[in-house]
Design an enzyme around this catalytic site. Structure first.
Site, PDB file in Angstrom:
ATOM      1  N   ASP A 169      -3.596  39.784  49.996  1.00 33.18           N
ATOM      2  CA  ASP A 169      -4.372  39.303  51.314  1.00 33.18           C
ATOM      3  C   ASP A 169      -5.620  38.501  51.297  1.00 33.18           C
ATOM      4  O   ASP A 169      -6.023  38.067  52.175  1.00 33.18           O
ATOM      5  CB  ASP A 169      -4.805  40.555  52.268  1.00 33.18           C
ATOM      6  CG  ASP A 169      -5.493  41.878  51.435  1.00 33.18           C
ATOM      7  OD1 ASP A 169      -6.311  41.211  50.330  1.00 33.18           O
ATOM      8  OD2 ASP A 169      -5.579  42.616  51.674  1.00 33.18           O
ATOM      9  N   ALA A 183       3.347  42.099  38.292  1.00 39.13           N
ATOM     10  CA  ALA A 183       2.384  42.183  37.499  1.00 39.13           C
ATOM     11  C   ALA A 183       2.299  42.612  35.970  1.00 39.13           C
ATOM     12  O   ALA A 183       1.921  42.055  35.245  1.00 39.13           O
ATOM     13  CB  ALA A 183       1.109  43.022  38.184  1.00 39.13           C
ATOM     14  N   ASP A 185      -5.507  45.966  42.700  1.00 37.10           N
ATOM     15  CA  ASP A 185      -5.411  46.597  44.023  1.00 37.10           C
ATOM     16  C   ASP A 185      -4.173  46.596  44.434  1.00 37.10           C
ATOM     17  O   ASP A 185      -3.458  46.090  45.175  1.00 37.10           O
ATOM     18  CB  ASP A 185      -6.339  45.477  45.046  1.00 37.10           C
ATOM     19  CG  ASP A 185      -6.410  45.961  46.353  1.00 37.10           C
ATOM     20  OD1 ASP A 185      -6.236  47.254  46.523  1.00 37.10           O
ATOM     21  OD2 ASP A 185      -6.723  45.400  47.088  1.00 37.10           O
TER      22      ASP A 185
END
Ligand SMILES: Cc1cc2nc3c(=O)[nH]c(=O)nc-3n(C[C@H](O)[C@H](O)[C@H](O)COP(=O)(O)OP(=O)(O)OC[C@H]3O[C@@H](n4cnc5c(N)ncnc54)[C@H](O)[C@@H]3O)c2cc1C
Lengths: 494, 498
Positions: free
Chosen positions: B288, B343, B360
């Site tokens: 985001d 990731a 996050d």
């Protein structure tokens, strides 16, 4: 095109939407070569003879472990002859665009504190680092799940809908197992401990009955375990072998070790180390005495050797090795493995996530193992599932007949049918099913095999020829194969 | 003359079908379950047409005048039908009632049209020809409408304007009829005025369609979904209630625009403000761009690498007007490097080294996500962290998921890091937890970037103090082969909901 066909075409399109066809076929089919060996078929005589001190015949885990040990001890005057295009035997693996996958052995439990050879190898290849198990290669959560009463549960011991009596019997069985483990006589490899002759002479099924175990869930679970480990039902397995699987493990840390290509991961590393010594496509078709030594005749040439390590299955020796005893009492279970390539994942149930080992209660198969389970991705779209089936409900001879006669389509349909129970939409997800049929896949620890005369003579070996296949241990697992291989290597070195 | 008459039959038929299609489409669009909506709308409509046909026998005198009035009524009701339906859905509870009421009114009126017209024309043609021609043009009109509706009307005009346009057609037919049948009309002047009024109203509707839609939207979506997208990886849903925009990923709340600054300031600054020499920062997750917005407040940060799985997520937050405003355009900042990758796999392949890492990820709700919170993951991350660097992990709520939170702390310790847990109160989430990890002690920063709304140099150290109901509990570390965290997480949240 005639008019009727033109008119018919749109109507044809109204019929049921066709599924994309499933590709595949039999792979690594060894039947022809196997039968040729059995029937004493002719092979091209060799043009050259090479002198070498030791020949290892057979490049499965046992043969590769013998080579590993010899090289570790600085002994280089040997060759390893493997009949297949690649060494690995029952720990072979395949690879496609989605993943590597096993054709046989797919895991090794966390080694016991007193399994020195396994620990030594595992330290060497980085599976144990500074005394700690390498987390990457330990089977990731969730390890196992069971499809029972229309839903998945974690763990393979049936829990859903288990009666009180069933629960008590599971607890009592675990207690008996723990008691045996505590004696320290139940070890892996078992040669380091003691084999209880009475239990070894008795069938596991009979022993369970004698001890008041009759809960259907427990009997299913134990029968599943013997089929999974030995390819034989509880009735055909000795009580000692049935208990050994449970009583011989330390269970300190959550395992097992597993890899996309199964124990092929270890094979790769052992093959690398012995690359210069391995001859593939080198079927050994005759081993004759030559003075004090041996003449080993193979498709890769003849070898004159002082010593031979016979790491191919022992039952072959009486046909191929001069003066070798018949493998009395040895029987081998036929297996079918299918590698199923999925273009997309079937719809997943909410009750339990896809595990590494996924078992279907009441199915004759052993369920499936997910080759992509150890991937570090959080999202998987494609996968390869290895479907295992030990043909334990038939006698080995009957099962082999089916193996020979059944078409690939037969297995394709059986795999889909079996997987459809937990995954109704599986057929739409599968693009390929490759099938490997193996008529003599692993030795069956039938009652009396370990204490029998047949095994004792083989253990003694012949002058300068040592038997090393894991079948000598009566149970076919990595640790026994390694132990037998290293033991034979030690005899060569002594 | 004959042609003109039958042409009006065709137009009337087309209008009738269009209203029916509009009602069906709107109902399935707003209520879902298109099979049910279409079946019931068509059924009600056909039935109402039958009622209309039957009622036509009670009309005795003044056929033409009646016919024209009915045309005008159909035009008016049908033309405004979709505006009325949109507003009814947005402002009332009675959408279904209004829907079927409209369908029945329009159906009855349309059912009246053809019988009346046939009776008007019965003296001009042979009965045989009349029936044949009227029905032929009726069906032709239906065909035309059914093609026009999906291909032109909906894509080009939308449902509101489309309905109004066909209302105008209806009214135009009415007006035209005052000429066609002028001999049979004693007082056509008044009727023409009426026609003009209806046309005016519908035309006005065409102009104000945007206002209608905006008014409906406003209410339709208040605290409702303004964006919903199923990507390969997740379902992205944005909702709005007054000025509060919320993002949900696969039904889990990610942020509320009202208090996300607390979360993101809390996530980023305790680590970054304590590393005045940091040059390169890695963000894992956080597609985001809100954490990145905070990071970019440090002029000495040269490059921010953001690794998020979902390209649709990062592209949405790089392009969508409001969202771009919310993250201050961070994702398109020249100092940003946005990478779409898984990731764990990316870290394994990358050789980059970072001074700070901001993690996050979504909460560990399943074993796939749980991998990103394991000792193996943190060990690997350690290889990408400079010797004096720190990283911070969003670690779920130490209040609601207490054991999960302390399990993450345990895991970081098991991976040989020193840990500095803290918490921030974020109203839309409740108490939220973070853990700073590194190879040496972390000290509270002495300065903070300008323009923060939550953190101060003096309140920051207090975040590291845990009240009694959030203090450490024993927990196993989370390992790939034994994901205790996923178990704890499930238990913690189960406790809360029972
Ligand atoms: C389906 C299946 C699943 C299994 N799963 C597991 C598991 O998960 N974990 C585990 O520990 N064990 C498992 N096993 C047991 C497995 O057999 C052992 O782990 C181990 O691989 C046995 O090695 P081996 O060398 O003793 O025998 P083999 O693997 O049988 O090796 C014999 C080798 O000799 C070669 N050979 C035979 N005849 C000749 C000849 N005439 N000339 C030259 N070469 C010849 C063969 O090609 C083969 O390579 C599984 C076995 C099967 C069949």
């Amino acid at each position: 095109m005639r008019r009727r066909e033109i008119l018919g075409a749109p109507l044809l399109q109204l019929s049921r939407k066709a599924r994309p066809p499933i590709a595949g076929g039999y792979v690594m089919d060894g039947f022809a070569l196997g039968h040729r060996l059995r029937d004493g078929g002719r092979f091209e005589p060799a043009r050259q003879t090479t002198k070498v001190e030791t020949v290892i015949a057979g490049g499965g885990m046992a043969g590769l472990s013998a080579a590993w040990w010899l090289l570790k001890k600085g002994y280089g005057d040997f060759v390893l002859l493997e009949m297949e295009p690649e060494a690995g035997g029952n720990s072979r693996f395949g690879q496609n665009e989605v993943s590597a996958y096993p054709w046989g052995a797919h895991y090794v439990p966390v080694p016991n504190r007193k399994s020195p050879l396994v620990r030594e190898l595992f330290e060497e290849v980085g599976l144990i680092e500074n005394g700690e198990l390498n987390e990457r290669h330990l089977c990731h959560s969730p390890q196992e799940r069971l499809f029972l009463h229309g839903r998945w549960q974690y763990g393979l011991e049936p829990e859903v809908g288990l009666s009180r009596q069933g629960r008590e019997q599971f607890a009592r069985f675990e207690e008996m197992v723990a008691g045996r483990h505590a004696t320290g006589k139940w070890t892996i490899p078992h040669a380091l401990g003691e084999v209880d002759g009475k239990l070894e002479g008795q069938g596991f099924g009979a022993w369970l009955k004698e001890n008041g175990f009759d809960a259907p869930e427990l009997l299913w679970y134990l029968d599943y375990s013997t089929r999974d480990d030995y390819g034989s039902s509880i009735t055909d397995t000795s009580a000692w072998a049935g208990l050994h699987y449970f009583a011989a493990r330390d269970h300190d840390e959550k395992g097992p070790f597993c890899w996309p290509e199964g124990n092929g991961w270890l094979v790769r590393r052992l093959r690398e180390r012995a690359a210069a010594k391995i001859r593939t496509g080198a079927v050994v078709y005759r081993v004759e005495r030559r003075g004090a030594g041996w003449r080993v005749r193979s498709a890769a040439g003849d070898y004159e050797a002082k010593r031979v390590i016979w790491a191919a299955p022992s039952f072959l020796a009486s046909r191929l090795v001069e003066g070798a005893p018949p493998a009395l009492g040895f029987s081998y279970s036929p297996w079918v493995t299918a590698n199923v390539t999925l273009e997309r994942m079937p719809k997943m149930a909410a009750s339990a996530e896809l595990a590494w080992d996924n078992v279907i209660y009441g199915s004759p198969s052993l369920g499936y193992v997910v080759a992509t389970h150890q991937s570090l991705r959080t999202h998987q779209e494609k996968s390869v599932w290895t479907w295992y089936y030990a043909m334990a409900e038939k006698t080995p001879a009957e099962a082999r007949k089916l193996l020979l006669s059944a078409s690939w389509e037969y297995w394709r349909d059986r795999v889909i049918e079996d997987l459809s129970r937990p995954h109704p939409d599986i057929a739409e997800c599968v693009s390929r099913i490759d099938v490997f049929r193996n008529g003599h896949a692993m030795v069956r620890p039938t009652p009396g095999l370990l204490g029998g005369e047949g095994r004792r003579t083989l253990l003694r070996g012949l002058p300068g020829l040592y038997f090393a296949n894991s079948d000598l241990s009566g149970i076919s697992i990595f640790e026994e194969a390694q132990y037998r291989g290293v033991e034979a290597a030690r005899r060569v070195l002594s | 003359m004959a042609i003109a008459l039958f042409l009006s039959v065709l137009l009337i038929a087309a209008c009738g079908l269009i209203y029916e299609l509009i009602a069906g489409t709107l109902a399935s669009y707003l209520l879902g379950d298109s099979i049910l909506q279409f079946s019931t709308v068509i059924g009600a409509y056909l039935f109402a047409m039958g009622v209309g046909s039957w009622l036509s026998r009670f009309i005795g005198k003044g056929l033409v005048q009646r016919f024209i009035t009915i045309e005008l009524l159909v035009g008016l009701v049908g033309g405004f039908s979709s505006s009325i339906l949109f507003l009814a859905f947005a402002y009332t509870q009675a959408f279904r009632f209004v829907l079927y009421l409209l369908v029945i009114i329009v159906g009855i009126l349309v059912g009246l049209e053809i019988p009346l017209l046939m009776r008007i024309l019965k003296d001009r043609f042979q009965f045989r020809d009349l029936v044949a021609h009227v029905l032929t043009f009726d069906y032709l009109g239906a065909l035309g409408a059914s093609l026009l509706f999906p291909l032109v009307l909906v894509p080009k005009l939308g449902l509101v304007r489309g309905a109004l346009l066909f209302g105008i057609v209806n009214a135009a037919v009415a007006l035209w009829s005052t000429w066609l049948f002028r001999e049979q009309l004693p007082r056509h002047q008044g009727l023409r005025v009426l026609c003009a009024l209806v046309l005016l109203a519908l035309g006005g509707g065409m102009f104000s369609a945007d206002y209608v839609m905006a008014a409906a939207d406003e209410n339709l979506y208040s605290d409702e979904i303004i964006l919903s997208r199923q990507t390969r990886y997740q379902r992205i849903v944005l909702t709005r209630w007054k000025d509060d925009i919320r993002l949900f990923l696969s039904s889990h709340l990610q942020f509320s625009s009202r208090d996300e600054y607390r979360y993101h300031e809390g996530l980023v600054h305790p680590v970054l403000a304590a590393l005045p020499t940091a040059r390169r920062v890695l963000v894992l997750g956080g597609g985001d761009g809100l954490a990145a917005r905070e990071i970019l407040k440090y002029p000495h940060i040269e490059q921010v690498t953001l690794v998020d799985l979902d390209p649709e997520m990062t592209s949405l937050f790089s392009t969508h007007g409001y969202l771009k405003q919310l993250n201050a355009g961070s994702l398109t900042n020249p100092r940003m490097r946005v990478i779409n990758a898984d990731a764990f796999v990316w870290l394994e392949q990358s050789r980059d080294l970072f001074d700070a890492v901001i993690i996050d990820f979504p909460d560990p709700t399943n074993f796939s996500l749980g991998k990103l919170y394991t000792t193996a993951f943190y060990r690997l991350l350690g290889h990408h962290l400079s010797q004096s660097g720190f990283f911070v992990v969003q670690s779920t709520s130490p209040l609601f998921a207490r054991q999960s939170f302390w399990c993450i702390v345990e895991t970081l310790k098991a991976a040989q890091f020193q840990t500095f847990p803290y918490h921030v109160y974020v109203p839309s989430f409740g108490e939220w937890g973070f853990v700073i990890a590194g190879r040496q002690p972390w000290h509270p920063p002495v300065t903070l970037p300008a323009g923060l709304r939550y953190l101060t140099v003096s309140n920051l150290p207090t975040l590291f103090d845990f009240p009694l109901d959030m203090t450490a509990v024993t927990a196993e570390p989370n390992r790939l082969n034994d994901q205790a965290l996923v178990r704890y997480y499930e238990e913690d949240w189960k406790k809360l909901t029972h």
